[in-house]
Design an enzyme around this catalytic site. Sequence first.
Site, PDB file in Angstrom:
ATOM      1  N   ARG A   1      -0.767 -17.120  59.880  1.00 39.68           N
ATOM      2  CA  ARG A   1      -0.631 -18.342  60.689  1.00 39.68           C
ATOM      3  C   ARG A   1      -1.946 -18.827  61.299  1.00 39.68           C
ATOM      4  O   ARG A   1      -2.214 -20.021  61.271  1.00 39.68           O
ATOM      5  CB  ARG A   1       0.451 -18.163  61.768  1.00 39.68           C
ATOM      6  CG  ARG A   1       1.849 -17.901  61.179  1.00 39.68           C
ATOM      7  CD  ARG A   1       2.969 -18.040  62.192  1.00 39.68           C
ATOM      8  NE  ARG A   1       3.162 -19.414  62.581  1.00 39.68           N
ATOM      9  CZ  ARG A   1       2.727 -19.930  63.705  1.00 39.68           C
ATOM     10  NH1 ARG A   1       2.077 -19.191  64.579  1.00 39.68           N
ATOM     11  NH2 ARG A   1       2.948 -21.201  63.968  1.00 39.68           N
TER      12      ARG A   1
ATOM     13  N   CYS B   1     -11.478 -10.220  52.838  1.00 37.78           N
ATOM     14  CA  CYS B   1     -12.774 -10.782  52.441  1.00 37.78           C
ATOM     15  C   CYS B   1     -12.733 -12.290  52.557  1.00 37.78           C
ATOM     16  O   CYS B   1     -12.629 -13.000  51.550  1.00 37.78           O
ATOM     17  CB  CYS B   1     -13.105 -10.371  51.022  1.00 37.78           C
ATOM     18  SG  CYS B   1     -13.538  -8.662  50.991  1.00 37.78           S
TER      19      CYS B   1
ATOM     20  N   GLY C   1      13.742 -26.120  64.966  1.00 38.42           N
ATOM     21  CA  GLY C   1      12.538 -26.756  65.471  1.00 38.42           C
ATOM     22  C   GLY C   1      12.095 -26.379  66.866  1.00 38.42           C
ATOM     23  O   GLY C   1      10.953 -26.646  67.241  1.00 38.42           O
TER      24      GLY C   1
ATOM     25  N   TYR D   1      -2.606 -22.493  60.216  1.00 40.47           N
ATOM     26  CA  TYR D   1      -2.280 -23.558  61.184  1.00 40.47           C
ATOM     27  C   TYR D   1      -3.173 -23.521  62.424  1.00 40.47           C
ATOM     28  O   TYR D   1      -2.870 -24.182  63.421  1.00 40.47           O
ATOM     29  CB  TYR D   1      -0.833 -23.420  61.686  1.00 40.47           C
ATOM     30  CG  TYR D   1       0.203 -23.216  60.630  1.00 40.47           C
ATOM     31  CD1 TYR D   1       0.536 -24.221  59.738  1.00 40.47           C
ATOM     32  CD2 TYR D   1       0.879 -22.004  60.537  1.00 40.47           C
ATOM     33  CE1 TYR D   1       1.509 -24.022  58.778  1.00 40.47           C
ATOM     34  CE2 TYR D   1       1.852 -21.802  59.577  1.00 40.47           C
ATOM     35  CZ  TYR D   1       2.157 -22.812  58.700  1.00 40.47           C
ATOM     36  OH  TYR D   1       3.122 -22.610  57.762  1.00 40.47           O
TER      37      TYR D   1
ATOM     38  N   GLY E   1      15.002 -20.941  63.656  1.00 39.96           N
ATOM     39  CA  GLY E   1      14.322 -19.842  62.963  1.00 39.96           C
ATOM     40  C   GLY E   1      13.386 -19.161  63.928  1.00 39.96           C
ATOM     41  O   GLY E   1      13.665 -18.101  64.483  1.00 39.96           O
TER      42      GLY E   1
HETATM   43  N1  LLP Z   1      15.890 -25.751  58.903  1.00 39.96           N
HETATM   44  C1  LLP Z   1      15.071 -26.217  57.956  1.00 39.96           C
HETATM   45  C2  LLP Z   1      15.612 -27.062  56.920  1.00 39.96           C
HETATM   46  C3  LLP Z   1      13.709 -25.879  57.957  1.00 39.96           C
HETATM   47  O1  LLP Z   1      12.911 -26.355  57.018  1.00 39.96           O
HETATM   48  C4  LLP Z   1      13.209 -25.036  58.981  1.00 39.96           C
HETATM   49  C5  LLP Z   1      11.800 -24.647  59.012  1.00 39.96           C
HETATM   50  C6  LLP Z   1      14.105 -24.555  59.954  1.00 39.96           C
HETATM   51  C7  LLP Z   1      15.440 -24.947  59.889  1.00 39.96           C
HETATM   52  C8  LLP Z   1      13.691 -23.639  61.061  1.00 39.96           C
HETATM   53  O2  LLP Z   1      12.783 -24.223  61.914  1.00 39.96           O
HETATM   54  P1  LLP Z   1      12.293 -23.424  63.203  1.00 39.96           P
HETATM   55  O3  LLP Z   1      13.479 -23.272  64.147  1.00 39.96           O
HETATM   56  O4  LLP Z   1      11.777 -22.106  62.751  1.00 39.96           O
HETATM   57  O5  LLP Z   1      11.246 -24.275  63.787  1.00 39.96           O
HETATM   58  N2  LLP Z   1       5.591 -21.558  58.533  1.00 39.96           N
HETATM   59  C9  LLP Z   1       5.534 -22.464  59.651  1.00 39.96           C
HETATM   60  C10 LLP Z   1       6.904 -23.011  59.995  1.00 39.96           C
HETATM   61  C11 LLP Z   1       7.546 -23.692  58.828  1.00 39.96           C
HETATM   62  C12 LLP Z   1       8.941 -24.162  59.142  1.00 39.96           C
HETATM   63  C13 LLP Z   1       9.638 -24.538  57.904  1.00 39.96           C
HETATM   64  N3  LLP Z   1      10.987 -24.956  58.094  1.00 39.96           N
HETATM   65  C14 LLP Z   1       4.901 -21.750  60.844  1.00 39.96           C
HETATM   66  O6  LLP Z   1       4.554 -20.586  60.731  1.00 39.96           O
HETATM   67  O7  LLP Z   1       4.711 -22.350  61.897  1.00 39.96           O
END
Ligand code: LLP
Length: 470
Positions: A360, A391, A278, A364, A322
């Site tokens: 994105r 398009c 997150g 978003y 992530g």
């Molecule tokens: N763990 C779980 C269970 C998750 O669902 C996620 C992200 C993460 C870890 C990693 O979160 P991060 O550190 O990346 O914030 N597509 C969206 C983001 C979707 C995140 C989904 N889950 C975007 O481009 O902003």
Amino acid sequence: MVISSASESGTGRESPGAGQPWEVDRQWDSPNRNLAPLTTCIDAEGRLEVGGCRLSDLARSYGTPLYVLDEATLRSTCRAYREALEQFYPGPSLALYASKANSSLAITALVASEGLGLDAVSSGELLTALRGGMPAERIVLHGNNKSRQELALAAAEGVIVVIDNWHDLELLAELAPSLGKPVQLMLRFTPGIECHTHEYIRTGHLDSKFGFDPDQLEPVLQHLAGCGWARLTGLHAHIGSQIFELQPHRDLAAVMADALALACGLGHPVSDLNLGGGLGIRYVASDDPPTIQTWVRTVAEALATACQQRQLELPRLLCEPGRSLVATAGITLYELGSRKQIPGLRTYLSVDGGMSDNPRPITYQSHYTALLADRPQAEASDIVTLAGKHCESGDVLLKDLALPPSSSGDVLVVLATGAYNASMGSNYNRIPRPACVLVGGGEAELVQRRELPEDLLRYDLLPARLQPVT
Ligand code: LLP
């Protein structure tokens, strides 16, 4: 219980960020606070380089759009997580890379070599992880609707399965007799924590499709205590993504410690608490995310305190970054093409990619930073809107961007595209996916080849009766 966190930008104190987009914020030494990869610099001719490679040369050699991944930044982010966990958490710990952010063999291999684990959410991500050399015992499989095949593959390989709902449990109970060994499980629940981020990427609040409702926690723990095939060793919760606040993560640690006490009380050998990912990153100069060190320290201290207060043995602390692990390591190169000037209204500059390589902005409304690869320091005297080639009127990568005067053929660099770009890409309009090169020490290596239009026909079948008559 719903905990609504006060808005606390973790980091007003950690500002300011770097001056120019390509400058590294050495003061805070946390890659997620930079706009550009750590190795970004301007060469003697005033052109941008990353990993010792001139960006316009990469565009010429490999074509555009091109994803470029800086090995030094990726390794440095992995180390930042690992070292901060070692420094601030008195118990064992492991950071798992959330591979949904960007899944490839090369990224898996790099992350595995830095000692991290990995979070996968499909058989595709799982296969990539296993083939990329990630040890099965360092992989967790997530998903709110895992297939029988995905569960079977994970259980057979010895991957930890994160159960999200009763359906997972039913499928696993059916598979278990043929496995001949207990399945190692982690249990995901919704912690009831609100945070301030885009509603599509919030997961901790109660109205979420992910995880067991908190009311179900006790019944499911009781049920699992009677399942001989299951070995519950961990609990998981994740509150959302691109979060700049710290308080929700502190709140989460306390909620997780309560769940740990409950699970241990029911006899489960739970030794892992996984607090998800997150942590946000800086996409534009005004973004002000906490450093990796601050985030880890907050989570680690909150968890250690919560466990101490409940007289619980310190669990292994897992987290799942992530975006903050890969976003800043990645950039995208495009070639500028057509220009449409609408007097008094707007100038559209079109690039040779768009929403298929970076969905994105349209999904978003996200913002990015962009530069000209060969004239990053020239006066940005034009205001342009950078459009994709799809398009779709909404296929706009950046609105009202200040750019130096440019012409067709110039290489444009969009920063911080290493997360949720390639992995969320598509073939909309049958546009092939870009190649990806890994750069470091002046060398570039292709790690994902460019798709060709022919590749896009691979799965099409033309029934004989529809064959064109020659
Ligand atoms: N763990 C779980 C269970 C998750 O669902 C996620 C992200 C993460 C870890 C990693 O979160 P991060 O550190 O990346 O914030 N597509 C969206 C983001 C979707 C995140 C989904 N889950 C975007 O481009 O902003």
